[in-house]
Design a protein around this motif. Structure first.
Motif, short mmCIF file in Angstrom:
data_model
loop_
_atom_site.label_atom_id
_atom_site.label_comp_id
_atom_site.label_asym_id
_atom_site.label_seq_id
_atom_site.Cartn_x
_atom_site.Cartn_y
_atom_site.Cartn_z
N PHE A 74 -0.97 -1.72 13.98
CA PHE A 74 0.04 -1.81 12.94
C PHE A 74 -0.29 -0.78 11.87
CE2 PHE A 74 0.08 -6.23 14.58
CZ PHE A 74 1.38 -6.24 15.05
N PRO A 75 0.42 0.33 11.84
CA PRO A 75 0.13 1.35 10.83
C PRO A 75 0.38 0.81 9.42
CG PRO A 75 2.06 1.96 12.15
CD PRO A 75 1.53 0.69 12.70
N VAL A 76 -0.46 1.24 8.51
CA VAL A 76 -0.36 0.82 7.11
C VAL A 76 -0.35 2.07 6.25
CG1 VAL A 76 -1.51 -0.46 5.28
CG2 VAL A 76 -1.61 -1.31 7.61
N ALA A 77 0.55 2.14 5.30
CA ALA A 77 0.60 3.26 4.37
C ALA A 77 -0.60 3.22 3.44
CB ALA A 77 1.90 3.22 3.56
N GLN B 15 -0.92 0.88 0.49
CA GLN B 15 -1.06 -0.54 0.80
C GLN B 15 -2.51 -0.95 1.03
OE1 GLN B 15 1.78 -0.34 4.13
NE2 GLN B 15 2.89 -1.99 3.10
N VAL B 16 -3.40 0.02 1.15
CA VAL B 16 -4.81 -0.27 1.41
C VAL B 16 -5.54 -0.40 0.08
CG1 VAL B 16 -6.91 0.56 2.53
CG2 VAL B 16 -4.69 1.02 3.56
N SER B 17 -6.38 -1.41 -0.03
CA SER B 17 -7.13 -1.64 -1.26
C SER B 17 -8.06 -0.46 -1.54
CB SER B 17 -7.97 -2.91 -1.12
OG SER B 17 -8.93 -2.97 -2.13
N PRO B 18 -8.07 0.06 -2.76
CA PRO B 18 -9.00 1.14 -3.10
C PRO B 18 -10.46 0.72 -2.96
CG PRO B 18 -7.71 0.48 -5.03
CD PRO B 18 -7.20 -0.29 -3.87
N HIS B 19 -10.73 -0.57 -3.12
CA HIS B 19 -12.11 -1.07 -2.95
C HIS B 19 -12.53 -0.96 -1.49
CE1 HIS B 19 -12.10 -2.43 -7.05
NE2 HIS B 19 -11.00 -3.13 -6.83
N PHE B 20 -11.59 -1.25 -0.58
CA PHE B 20 -11.86 -1.14 0.85
C PHE B 20 -12.14 0.32 1.22
CE2 PHE B 20 -10.22 -0.69 5.26
CZ PHE B 20 -11.17 -1.46 5.90
N LEU B 21 -11.32 1.24 0.72
CA LEU B 21 -11.53 2.67 0.99
C LEU B 21 -12.87 3.14 0.43
CD1 LEU B 21 -7.97 4.10 0.25
CD2 LEU B 21 -9.03 3.68 2.47
#
Length: 160
Positions: free
Chosen positions: A73-76, A79-85
């Motif tokens: 499931f592609p995610v823009a 939409q991804v948490s900056p903490h996760f990145l």
């Protein structure tokens, strides 16, 4: 007197050539190689995704696996948490924003560790190199493939 000026000119020419080799020539070589071996556009196409069926209000009704029976499931990016990145970059590639696809310091560190310990102690792959490896999963694991990955990572960083 002429000997001194000749030696001095020779020294300055060698110094300038050395600086050109250290600073500019590798990039010129990489740009030249990019003309002969452009980045394959097929590598930029995404994998087949799983299918989501929603109603007129956007509510999820049903999902289907992709052709290779995976849940993609592609995610823009927004939409991804900056903490996760930040966590991924901190764990995988601390110099992600400073290198151009290849972390030369990590390469030297890995080579030194591998030579002194006679076994592989650490890797030098950046996140971009890992992406390239994922795009060519059947490639053998050897130094030629690693050089190809580094070159393609350098190209991908310039494209995206």
């Amino acid at each position: 007197m002429k000997l001194f000026s000749f030696c001095r000119r020779k020294f300055i020419c060698r110094l300038l050539l050395g600086l050109a080799l250290l600073c500019g020539l590798p990039h010129l070589v990489l740009w030249g190689l990019s003309l002969w071996y452009p980045f394959p556009p097929a590598l930029l196409h995404s994998e087949p995704t799983a299918v989501r069926i929603t109603d007129s209000h956007g509510q999820l009704l049903m999902t289907f696996l992709s052709a290779d029976e995976q849940w993609y499931f592609p995610v823009a990016l927004p939409q991804v948490s900056p903490h996760f990145l930040a966590a991924i970059i901190n764990a995988e590639d601390k110099n992600f924003y400073r290198h151009g696809g290849v972390d030369h310091g990590a390469v030297v560190r890995a080579m030194w560790g591998n030579l002194t310990k006679s076994r592989r102690t650490s890797g030098a792959s950046t996140i971009t190199m890992q992406v390239i490896r994922l795009l060519s999963p059947d490639a053998p694991r050897n130094w030629k493939t690693k050089l190809r990955e580094a070159f393609r990572a350098w190209q991908l960083e310039r494209l995206l």
